[in-house]
Write a protein that holds these residues in place. Structure first.
Motif, PDB file in Angstrom:
ATOM      1  N   LEU A  50       0.833  -1.208   0.000  1.00 40.35           N
ATOM      2  CA  LEU A  50       0.000   0.000   0.000  1.00 40.35           C
ATOM      3  C   LEU A  50       0.868   1.258   0.000  1.00 40.35           C
ATOM      4  CD1 LEU A  50      -2.741  -1.173   2.511  1.00 40.35           C
ATOM      5  CD2 LEU A  50      -3.097  -0.605   0.117  1.00 40.35           C
ATOM      6  N   ASP A  51       2.000   1.168   0.680  1.00 44.85           N
ATOM      7  CA  ASP A  51       2.904   2.308   0.765  1.00 44.85           C
ATOM      8  C   ASP A  51       3.318   2.770  -0.637  1.00 44.85           C
ATOM      9  OD1 ASP A  51       4.586   4.053   2.399  1.00 44.85           O
ATOM     10  OD2 ASP A  51       6.221   3.006   1.374  1.00 44.85           O
ATOM     11  N   ALA A  52       3.480   1.797  -1.532  1.00 42.85           N
ATOM     12  CA  ALA A  52       3.870   2.131  -2.903  1.00 42.85           C
ATOM     13  C   ALA A  52       2.778   2.965  -3.585  1.00 42.85           C
ATOM     14  CB  ALA A  52       4.133   0.846  -3.689  1.00 42.85           C
ATOM     15  N   GLU A  53       1.554   2.896  -3.062  1.00 44.24           N
ATOM     16  CA  GLU A  53       0.455   3.678  -3.644  1.00 44.24           C
ATOM     17  C   GLU A  53       0.160   4.934  -2.822  1.00 44.24           C
ATOM     18  OE1 GLU A  53      -2.527   0.674  -3.579  1.00 44.24           O
ATOM     19  OE2 GLU A  53      -1.821  -0.250  -5.421  1.00 44.24           O
ATOM     20  N   GLY A  54       1.045   5.222  -1.867  1.00 45.18           N
ATOM     21  CA  GLY A  54       0.867   6.440  -1.060  1.00 45.18           C
ATOM     22  C   GLY A  54      -0.131   6.264   0.069  1.00 45.18           C
ATOM     23  N   ILE A  55      -0.444   4.998   0.397  1.00 51.15           N
ATOM     24  CA  ILE A  55      -1.409   4.728   1.466  1.00 51.15           C
ATOM     25  C   ILE A  55      -0.663   4.152   2.662  1.00 51.15           C
ATOM     26  CG2 ILE A  55      -3.412   3.292   2.087  1.00 51.15           C
ATOM     27  CD1 ILE A  55      -4.145   3.420  -0.961  1.00 51.15           C
ATOM     28  N   GLN A  56      -0.954   4.690   3.846  1.00 47.73           N
ATOM     29  CA  GLN A  56      -0.257   4.198   5.039  1.00 47.73           C
ATOM     30  C   GLN A  56      -1.038   3.055   5.681  1.00 47.73           C
ATOM     31  OE1 GLN A  56       1.365   7.547   7.426  1.00 47.73           O
ATOM     32  NE2 GLN A  56       0.359   8.817   5.894  1.00 47.73           N
ATOM     33  N   GLY A  57      -0.405   2.398   6.647  1.00 51.13           N
ATOM     34  CA  GLY A  57      -1.024   1.213   7.246  1.00 51.13           C
ATOM     35  C   GLY A  57      -1.320   1.382   8.726  1.00 51.13           C
ATOM     36  N   ALA A 269      -5.574   9.370  -2.024  1.00 53.33           N
ATOM     37  CA  ALA A 269      -4.120   9.490  -1.836  1.00 53.33           C
ATOM     38  C   ALA A 269      -3.519  10.257  -3.013  1.00 53.33           C
ATOM     39  CB  ALA A 269      -3.489   8.107  -1.697  1.00 53.33           C
ATOM     40  N   ALA A 270      -3.999   9.954  -4.214  1.00 50.03           N
ATOM     41  CA  ALA A 270      -3.464  10.631  -5.402  1.00 50.03           C
ATOM     42  C   ALA A 270      -3.797  12.121  -5.383  1.00 50.03           C
ATOM     43  CB  ALA A 270      -4.027   9.981  -6.674  1.00 50.03           C
ATOM     44  N   ALA A 271      -4.903  12.469  -4.713  1.00 44.98           N
ATOM     45  CA  ALA A 271      -5.290  13.888  -4.635  1.00 44.98           C
ATOM     46  C   ALA A 271      -4.590  14.597  -3.474  1.00 44.98           C
ATOM     47  CB  ALA A 271      -6.798  13.995  -4.485  1.00 44.98           C
ATOM     48  N   GLY A 272      -3.667  13.911  -2.810  1.00 46.56           N
ATOM     49  CA  GLY A 272      -2.871  14.561  -1.767  1.00 46.56           C
ATOM     50  C   GLY A 272      -3.439  14.473  -0.362  1.00 46.56           C
ATOM     51  N   TYR A 273      -4.484  13.653  -0.175  1.00 40.49           N
ATOM     52  CA  TYR A 273      -5.023  13.466   1.183  1.00 40.49           C
ATOM     53  C   TYR A 273      -4.265  12.329   1.853  1.00 40.49           C
ATOM     54  CZ  TYR A 273      -8.856  16.455  -0.230  1.00 40.49           C
ATOM     55  OH  TYR A 273      -9.581  17.532  -0.655  1.00 40.49           O
ATOM     56  N   ARG A 274      -4.167  12.420   3.174  1.00 39.40           N
ATOM     57  CA  ARG A 274      -3.581  11.289   3.916  1.00 39.40           C
ATOM     58  C   ARG A 274      -4.613  10.181   3.987  1.00 39.40           C
ATOM     59  NH1 ARG A 274      -0.765  13.819   9.254  1.00 39.40           N
ATOM     60  NH2 ARG A 274       0.980  14.784   8.181  1.00 39.40           N
ATOM     61  N   VAL A 275      -4.179   8.981   3.645  1.00 37.81           N
ATOM     62  CA  VAL A 275      -5.086   7.830   3.691  1.00 37.81           C
ATOM     63  C   VAL A 275      -4.377   6.705   4.426  1.00 37.81           C
ATOM     64  CG1 VAL A 275      -6.415   6.177   2.326  1.00 37.81           C
ATOM     65  CG2 VAL A 275      -6.057   8.482   1.446  1.00 37.81           C
ATOM     66  N   ARG A 276      -5.115   6.036   5.300  1.00 36.36           N
ATOM     67  CA  ARG A 276      -4.529   4.914   6.042  1.00 36.36           C
ATOM     68  C   ARG A 276      -5.489   3.730   5.966  1.00 36.36           C
ATOM     69  NH1 ARG A 276      -0.512   5.238   9.650  1.00 36.36           N
ATOM     70  NH2 ARG A 276      -0.804   7.482   9.867  1.00 36.36           N
ATOM     71  N   ALA A 277      -4.955   2.595   5.609  1.00 33.80           N
ATOM     72  CA  ALA A 277      -5.796   1.391   5.558  1.00 33.80           C
ATOM     73  C   ALA A 277      -5.608   0.591   6.846  1.00 33.80           C
ATOM     74  CB  ALA A 277      -5.408   0.531   4.360  1.00 33.80           C
ATOM     75  N   TYR A 278      -6.724   0.127   7.359  1.00 37.31           N
ATOM     76  CA  TYR A 278      -6.733  -0.685   8.587  1.00 37.31           C
ATOM     77  C   TYR A 278      -6.499  -2.122   8.137  1.00 37.31           C
ATOM     78  CZ  TYR A 278      -8.979  -2.312  13.000  1.00 37.31           C
ATOM     79  OH  TYR A 278      -9.279  -2.875  14.212  1.00 37.31           O
ATOM     80  N   ILE A 279      -5.338  -2.666   8.529  1.00 34.35           N
ATOM     81  CA  ILE A 279      -4.914  -3.952   7.962  1.00 34.35           C
ATOM     82  C   ILE A 279      -4.978  -5.061   9.014  1.00 34.35           C
ATOM     83  CG2 ILE A 279      -3.007  -5.134   6.787  1.00 34.35           C
ATOM     84  CD1 ILE A 279      -2.051  -2.388   5.862  1.00 34.35           C
ATOM     85  N   PRO A 280      -6.057  -5.821   9.029  1.00 33.12           N
ATOM     86  CA  PRO A 280      -6.165  -6.896  10.009  1.00 33.12           C
ATOM     87  C   PRO A 280      -5.455  -8.163   9.543  1.00 33.12           C
ATOM     88  CG  PRO A 280      -8.226  -6.607   8.848  1.00 33.12           C
ATOM     89  CD  PRO A 280      -7.220  -5.740   8.175  1.00 33.12           C
ATOM     90  N   TYR A 281      -4.911  -8.893  10.498  1.00 35.92           N
ATOM     91  CA  TYR A 281      -4.325 -10.190  10.173  1.00 35.92           C
ATOM     92  C   TYR A 281      -4.469 -11.076  11.404  1.00 35.92           C
ATOM     93  CZ  TYR A 281      -0.345  -9.376  13.193  1.00 35.92           C
ATOM     94  OH  TYR A 281       0.418  -9.164  14.306  1.00 35.92           O
ATOM     95  N   GLY A 282      -4.285 -12.374  11.205  1.00 35.85           N
ATOM     96  CA  GLY A 282      -4.326 -13.279  12.349  1.00 35.85           C
ATOM     97  C   GLY A 282      -5.307 -14.411  12.127  1.00 35.85           C
ATOM     98  N   ARG A 283      -5.224 -15.390  13.033  1.00 39.52           N
ATOM     99  CA  ARG A 283      -6.061 -16.586  12.869  1.00 39.52           C
ATOM    100  C   ARG A 283      -7.492 -16.391  13.351  1.00 39.52           C
ATOM    101  NH1 ARG A 283      -1.775 -21.418  13.506  1.00 39.52           N
ATOM    102  NH2 ARG A 283      -0.322 -20.403  12.108  1.00 39.52           N
ATOM    103  N   ASP A 284      -7.687 -15.411  14.236  1.00 38.86           N
ATOM    104  CA  ASP A 284      -9.017 -15.230  14.819  1.00 38.86           C
ATOM    105  C   ASP A 284      -9.819 -14.232  13.971  1.00 38.86           C
ATOM    106  OD1 ASP A 284     -11.118 -15.378  16.539  1.00 38.86           O
ATOM    107  OD2 ASP A 284     -10.214 -14.163  18.119  1.00 38.86           O
ATOM    108  N   TRP A 285     -10.035 -14.560  12.700  1.00 42.36           N
ATOM    109  CA  TRP A 285     -10.619 -13.602  11.768  1.00 42.36           C
ATOM    110  C   TRP A 285     -12.142 -13.632  11.725  1.00 42.36           C
ATOM    111  CZ3 TRP A 285     -13.299 -16.610   8.364  1.00 42.36           C
ATOM    112  CH2 TRP A 285     -12.814 -17.892   8.128  1.00 42.36           C
ATOM    113  N   TYR A 286     -12.770 -14.644  12.322  1.00 43.48           N
ATOM    114  CA  TYR A 286     -14.204 -14.829  12.111  1.00 43.48           C
ATOM    115  C   TYR A 286     -15.082 -13.647  12.588  1.00 43.48           C
ATOM    116  CZ  TYR A 286     -18.857 -16.774  11.988  1.00 43.48           C
ATOM    117  OH  TYR A 286     -20.195 -16.947  11.749  1.00 43.48           O
ATOM    118  N   PRO A 287     -14.939 -13.152  13.830  1.00 41.95           N
ATOM    119  CA  PRO A 287     -15.815 -12.047  14.257  1.00 41.95           C
ATOM    120  C   PRO A 287     -15.644 -10.788  13.394  1.00 41.95           C
ATOM    121  CG  PRO A 287     -14.640 -12.971  16.134  1.00 41.95           C
ATOM    122  CD  PRO A 287     -14.024 -13.573  14.909  1.00 41.95           C
ATOM    123  N   TYR A 288     -14.393 -10.499  13.029  1.00 38.61           N
ATOM    124  CA  TYR A 288     -14.129  -9.328  12.188  1.00 38.61           C
ATOM    125  C   TYR A 288     -14.804  -9.499  10.830  1.00 38.61           C
ATOM    126  CZ  TYR A 288     -11.538  -5.931   9.380  1.00 38.61           C
ATOM    127  OH  TYR A 288     -11.214  -4.892   8.526  1.00 38.61           O
TER     128      TYR A 288
END
Ligand code: FDA
Length: 310
Positions: A50-57, A269-288
């Motif tokens: 995502l960083d390569a696209e100007g999006i933070q994590g 992001a391309a228009a110059g706004y700060r954008v951050r993606a919420y990046i979940p990971y892990g084995r307990d993914w079901y409730p999310y």
């Protein structure tokens, strides 16, 4: 109202054990649309992409309420490991944490374990120049989460810890006012839990109006705001509000979920706004995963089609 009925139906069905068992067995391939992997390496790779696209994590190890101090400490160790791994990989240790997953509500040595582990986690984030956002969970946890946020903010500084307010709760406007003295970095969201009408607005129009009001109030007070939504009309209105009030683009950011509206994330992001993606990971993914399905009828079709394909 239809939205509310749909959401309630999905969250009720997904809470059934037999549904959970089926989806857990067949669903990982589908969950990957919303979850960056089962291990930390997958999440860090997603941040770099995502960083390569100007999006933070914003990294999120999936996990919710745990009933024993041992499990809570185990989870806290994994979050500390995540921060170490991010730092070592040259990625900003920006993460979200649910205090219930690290022991909130369990007393150990006379202290709430959620706060004890919160201190360890925010302390480590500060060491690396990182940031921890305390996610907001269902309404019985709001008081304790806000009070623990205040304690952590006073001890470590609001540049290293923030929290979340949900616009669907009637109480939230007063909560925002009560935090103003901290000048906190807050994420404003609509709210993802199945809540009773006694505490949460049942109508989407009211939730949306409350959302705008909270964001504008927080911006006007001169605080940093994380606008956590995929709602394009709100995003447009916030952009106009900021422009009209001379609020610079570095005083707020748009936050969206991994796998949701990537087109919009890139466009902003391309228009110059700060954008951050919420990046979940892990084995307990079901409730999310269930909450993401509950947010949009089209997501149920996506699941059913995927399951029929086997
Ligand atoms: P809304 O539901 O009105 O959707 C607006 C449009 O976005 C829809 O028309 C649809 O097109 C699209 N969309 C929304 N969700 C989608 C999905 N899952 N899949 C595909 N399209 C979708 N909640 C909470 O209670 N506590 C928390 O700590 C957080 N944290 C958090 C962090 C971040 C970064 C985000 C973006 C969201 C949260 N949430 C949350 C979840 C939040 O409360 C809410 O449930 C979702 O963001 C969905 O609401 P929207 O604001 O996107 O609006």
């Amino acid at each position: 109202m239809i939205d509310q009925i749909y959401r309630k139906a999905v969250l009720t069905v997904s809470g059934q054990k037999f549904v959970e068992n089926i989806v857990r067995k067949q669903g990982w391939g589908l969950a990957q649309r919303f979850v960056a992997g089962e291990e930390v390496e997958g999440a860090i790779a997603a941040v770099k992409e995502l960083d390569a696209e100007g999006i933070q994590g914003n990294l999120d190890l999936l996990g919710e309420f745990v009933a024993s101090p041992e499990k809570a400490n185990e989870f806290a160790e994994k979050v500390l490991h995540l921060l170490d791994a991010a730092h070592a990989a040259g990625v900003m240790p920006y993460a979200s944490v649910k205090l219930s997953a690290v022991g909130q509500g369990q007393t150990v040595d006379g202290q709430d374990l959620g706060l004890t582990n919160g201190r360890r986690i925010v302390g480590k984030a500060r060491e690396y120049g990182g940031f921890i956002c305390l996610d907001m969970e269902d309404h019985p946890r709001v008081d304790q989460t806000l009070s623990q946020f205040r304690t952590l903010a006073e001890e470590f500084g609001t540049q290293h810890v923030g929290t979340v307010l949900q616009s669907y709760l009637y109480r939230t406007e007063a909560d925002r006012d009560s935090l103003d003295d901290l000048s906190p970095n807050l994420r404003i969201v609509k709210g993802a839990y199945l809540e009773p009408e006694s505490v949460a607005m049942p109508d989407k129009a009211d939730v949306d109006a409350s959302y705008r009001k909270l964001v504008y109030a927080h911006m006007k007070a001169g605080n940093y705001v994380n606008i956590g939504t995929h709602d394009e009309s709100i995003i447009e209105d916030v952009k106009h509000f900021a422009l009209a009030h001379g609020i610079e683009k570095d005083a707020y950011e748009f936050q969206m979920l991994y796998g949701v509206r990537r087109d919009l994330q890139k466009e902003l992001a391309a228009a110059g706004y700060r954008v951050r993606a919420y990046i979940p990971y892990g084995r307990d993914w079901y409730p999310y995963f269930s909450r993401r399905i509950a947010e949009r009828p089209a997501n149920v079709m996506f699941i059913l089609k995927g399951m029929l394909k086997g």
